[in-house]
Design a protein around this motif. Structure first.
Motif, mmCIF file in Angstrom:
data_model
loop_
_atom_site.group_PDB
_atom_site.id
_atom_site.type_symbol
_atom_site.label_atom_id
_atom_site.label_comp_id
_atom_site.label_asym_id
_atom_site.label_seq_id
_atom_site.Cartn_x
_atom_site.Cartn_y
_atom_site.Cartn_z
ATOM 1 N N GLY A 1 2.283 1.596 -3.378
ATOM 2 C CA GLY A 1 1.196 1.941 -4.286
ATOM 3 C C GLY A 1 0.828 3.415 -4.224
ATOM 4 O O GLY A 1 0.645 4.062 -5.259
ATOM 5 N N ILE B 1 -4.069 2.816 -2.763
ATOM 6 C CA ILE B 1 -4.465 1.748 -1.838
ATOM 7 C C ILE B 1 -4.910 0.513 -2.618
ATOM 8 O O ILE B 1 -4.529 -0.607 -2.283
ATOM 9 C CB ILE B 1 -5.567 2.242 -0.880
ATOM 10 N N LEU B 2 -5.676 0.728 -3.663
ATOM 11 C CA LEU B 2 -6.148 -0.405 -4.464
ATOM 12 C C LEU B 2 -4.996 -1.143 -5.130
ATOM 13 O O LEU B 2 -4.863 -2.367 -5.006
ATOM 14 C CB LEU B 2 -7.148 0.079 -5.521
ATOM 15 N N VAL B 3 -4.139 -0.409 -5.810
ATOM 16 C CA VAL B 3 -3.004 -1.033 -6.497
ATOM 17 C C VAL B 3 -2.017 -1.600 -5.481
ATOM 18 O O VAL B 3 -1.498 -2.708 -5.649
ATOM 19 C CB VAL B 3 -2.311 -0.016 -7.432
ATOM 20 N N ASP C 1 -2.164 9.557 -5.259
ATOM 21 C CA ASP C 1 -3.612 9.408 -5.406
ATOM 22 C C ASP C 1 -3.996 8.274 -4.459
ATOM 23 O O ASP C 1 -3.799 7.099 -4.762
ATOM 24 C CB ASP C 1 -3.987 9.069 -6.846
ATOM 25 N N ILE D 1 0.837 -1.201 0.000
ATOM 26 C CA ILE D 1 0.000 0.000 0.000
ATOM 27 C C ILE D 1 0.875 1.255 0.000
ATOM 28 O O ILE D 1 0.593 2.215 -0.727
ATOM 29 C CB ILE D 1 -0.979 -0.016 1.180
ATOM 30 N N LYS E 1 -6.735 6.804 -3.181
ATOM 31 C CA LYS E 1 -7.668 5.725 -3.508
ATOM 32 C C LYS E 1 -7.046 4.721 -4.469
ATOM 33 O O LYS E 1 -7.093 3.507 -4.241
ATOM 34 C CB LYS E 1 -8.948 6.295 -4.121
ATOM 35 N N GLN E 2 -6.476 5.209 -5.543
ATOM 36 C CA GLN E 2 -5.847 4.316 -6.515
ATOM 37 C C GLN E 2 -4.629 3.633 -5.898
ATOM 38 O O GLN E 2 -4.387 2.458 -6.126
ATOM 39 C CB GLN E 2 -5.436 5.081 -7.764
ATOM 40 N N ALA F 1 -2.630 -2.680 -2.452
ATOM 41 C CA ALA F 1 -3.177 -3.897 -1.856
ATOM 42 C C ALA F 1 -2.981 -5.081 -2.795
ATOM 43 O O ALA F 1 -2.630 -6.179 -2.353
ATOM 44 C CB ALA F 1 -4.653 -3.713 -1.527
ATOM 45 N N MET F 2 -3.172 -4.863 -4.089
ATOM 46 C CA MET F 2 -2.926 -5.942 -5.053
ATOM 47 C C MET F 2 -1.468 -6.370 -5.035
ATOM 48 O O MET F 2 -1.165 -7.562 -5.049
ATOM 49 C CB MET F 2 -3.308 -5.497 -6.478
ATOM 50 N N ALA G 1 0.859 5.396 -7.789
ATOM 51 C CA ALA G 1 -0.269 6.299 -8.028
ATOM 52 C C ALA G 1 0.067 7.768 -7.781
ATOM 53 O O ALA G 1 -0.819 8.609 -7.853
ATOM 54 C CB ALA G 1 -1.444 5.881 -7.154
#
Length: 81
Positions: free
Chosen positions: A42, A55-57, A50, A39, A52-53, A59-60, A47
């Motif tokens: 990411g 955290i998503l990327v 950014d 995270i 939100k993006q 986390a992946m 990101a």
């Protein structure tokens, strides 16, 4: 934006988690460390802050590194038996 070559971050996270393991960190928290590092990378690197993006990327990336570690470990343990 997340590019396909950013996937090389996964082995980097894996290596950092391995350093924590060798430093004596409890093995049960290693997946959480991988997730946190993913995270952080990411949000900061992939990101460009950014959240939100990132955290998503992230986390992946962290979960992928955790799964890669777990899968490789299980494979090695089974082949030693």
């Amino acid at each position: 934006m997340f590019e396909i070559y950013d996937v090389v971050i996964i082995p980097l996270i894996l290596g950092i988690v391995e350093l924590f393991k060798r430093a004596g960190v409890n093995k049960k928290v290693l997946p959480f460390i991988a997730l946190f590092i993913g995270i952080a990378v990411g949000v900061v690197y992939v990101a460009d802050f950014d959240v939100k993006q990132g955290i998503l990327v992230g986390a992946m990336l962290g979960l992928s590194a955790s799964g890669l570690y777990s899968g490789a470990k299980n494979t090695v343990e089974k082949s030693e038996e």
